[in-house]
Design an enzyme around this catalytic site. Sequence first.
Site, PDB file in Angstrom:
ATOM      1  N   GLY A  42      45.423  33.834  46.005  1.00  0.00           N
ATOM      2  CA  GLY A  42      44.623  34.858  46.013  1.00  0.00           C
ATOM      3  C   GLY A  42      44.273  35.353  47.093  1.00  0.00           C
TER       4      GLY A  42
ATOM      5  N   SER B 125      37.567  37.741  47.285  1.00  0.00           N
ATOM      6  CA  SER B 125      37.459  38.622  45.928  1.00  0.00           C
ATOM      7  C   SER B 125      37.866  37.610  44.880  1.00  0.00           C
ATOM      8  CB  SER B 125      38.735  39.335  46.259  1.00  0.00           C
ATOM      9  OG  SER B 125      38.671  39.997  47.398  1.00  0.00           O
TER      10      SER B 125
ATOM     11  N   ARG C 294      42.263  45.566  33.038  1.00  0.00           N
ATOM     12  CA  ARG C 294      43.162  45.688  33.872  1.00  0.00           C
ATOM     13  C   ARG C 294      45.158  46.324  33.177  1.00  0.00           C
ATOM     14  NH1 ARG C 294      41.295  40.958  31.351  1.00  0.00           N
ATOM     15  NH2 ARG C 294      42.685  39.791  30.101  1.00  0.00           N
TER      16      ARG C 294
ATOM     17  N   ASN D  94      36.247  43.803  33.183  1.00  0.00           N
ATOM     18  CA  ASN D  94      37.843  43.691  33.472  1.00  0.00           C
ATOM     19  C   ASN D  94      38.513  44.859  32.271  1.00  0.00           C
ATOM     20  OD1 ASN D  94      40.426  42.129  33.292  1.00  0.00           O
ATOM     21  ND2 ASN D  94      39.577  42.387  35.524  1.00  0.00           N
TER      22      ASN D  94
ATOM     23  N   HIS E  98      29.718  40.904  33.010  1.00  0.00           N
ATOM     24  CA  HIS E  98      31.117  40.755  33.507  1.00  0.00           C
ATOM     25  C   HIS E  98      31.462  41.678  32.823  1.00  0.00           C
ATOM     26  CE1 HIS E  98      34.960  39.181  32.731  1.00  0.00           C
ATOM     27  NE2 HIS E  98      35.455  39.758  34.154  1.00  0.00           N
TER      28      HIS E  98
ATOM     29  N   THR F 103      41.254  34.678  48.593  1.00  0.00           N
ATOM     30  CA  THR F 103      39.698  33.874  48.178  1.00  0.00           C
ATOM     31  C   THR F 103      38.142  34.146  47.780  1.00  0.00           C
ATOM     32  OG1 THR F 103      40.558  31.296  48.953  1.00  0.00           O
ATOM     33  CG2 THR F 103      38.214  31.857  48.774  1.00  0.00           C
TER      34      THR F 103
END
Length: 297
Positions: free
Chosen positions: A256, A260, A108, A106, A104, A258
């Site tokens: 949001g 994604s 941002r 991320n 994983h 769903t």
Amino acid sequence: MTKENISTYFQGLQDDICKALESADGKATFHEDNWQREGGGGGRSRVIQGGNVIEKGGVMFSAVWGDLHEKMLASMGLTEKVDFFATGVSIVIHPNSPKVPIIHMNVRYFQMSNGTYWFGGGIDLTPHYVVEEDAVWFHQYLKKVCDEHDETYYPKFKTWADDYFFNTHRNETRGIGGIFFDYQKPHENRNKEDLFAFVKSVGEAFAPIYTHFMNKNKDLPFTETEKTFQMLRRGRYVEFNLVHDRGTKFGLETNGRTESILMSMPPMAQWVYDYKAEKDSEEAKTLGLLRKGINWV
């Protein structure tokens, strides 16, 4: 540096990572789904399935804006309405083989119309079977990335990952951790450009890290027992994402996108009632290493 510059960079990062994963897989390609957010902005959801190495994976880009949701206002202690802008790339990869780890990542950026902004992100690894040699290599790589910017980053963000990626209801970590950071704002020793440079280094570390594990482990033989354990480990991954992960919970609570949000779910998983690993087995060894505070480097 503007929010548009940051967003454009993240789009390019998505492109580069997708190309690297397709090349390493050698079979599957990404399907792109462009979407628009009703309140403002949108994204590019890219999913890869049925590959030589990757069973299911997603590399998601988004740039969204608008009124900050009441739940987030409350969590920040804000009483007045503000606008927000958020952009980033989020990745989860589930491989076919139990010898290749789940990963994983991320990265941002978030800013508000009141002038507040910050960066966040990280990379963590969830092996189905913990191989200590691979864990050491992974953490050494992340430490090198961190040390090039600030030697305090790795120990601080490694501990943060241990604490965050933790299934409290099972008293075990999701995997072998990595680095995790949030709410990183400028101060006297670092400006916005410094923070963004670090975030870019983290994002650009993803492809060489994961293609290393794809190439190293994809052809290793595995047994039916190991495949079953992979399904159980995927189940623990699902538990964390649905029970504890802040991003998943917030996205679902605030309507949001769903598809994604739930991209991180594996295509198949399994739960066995009161599972117990056989004493001194590889499964028992892995479960014994799912704990905080292991110094891999």
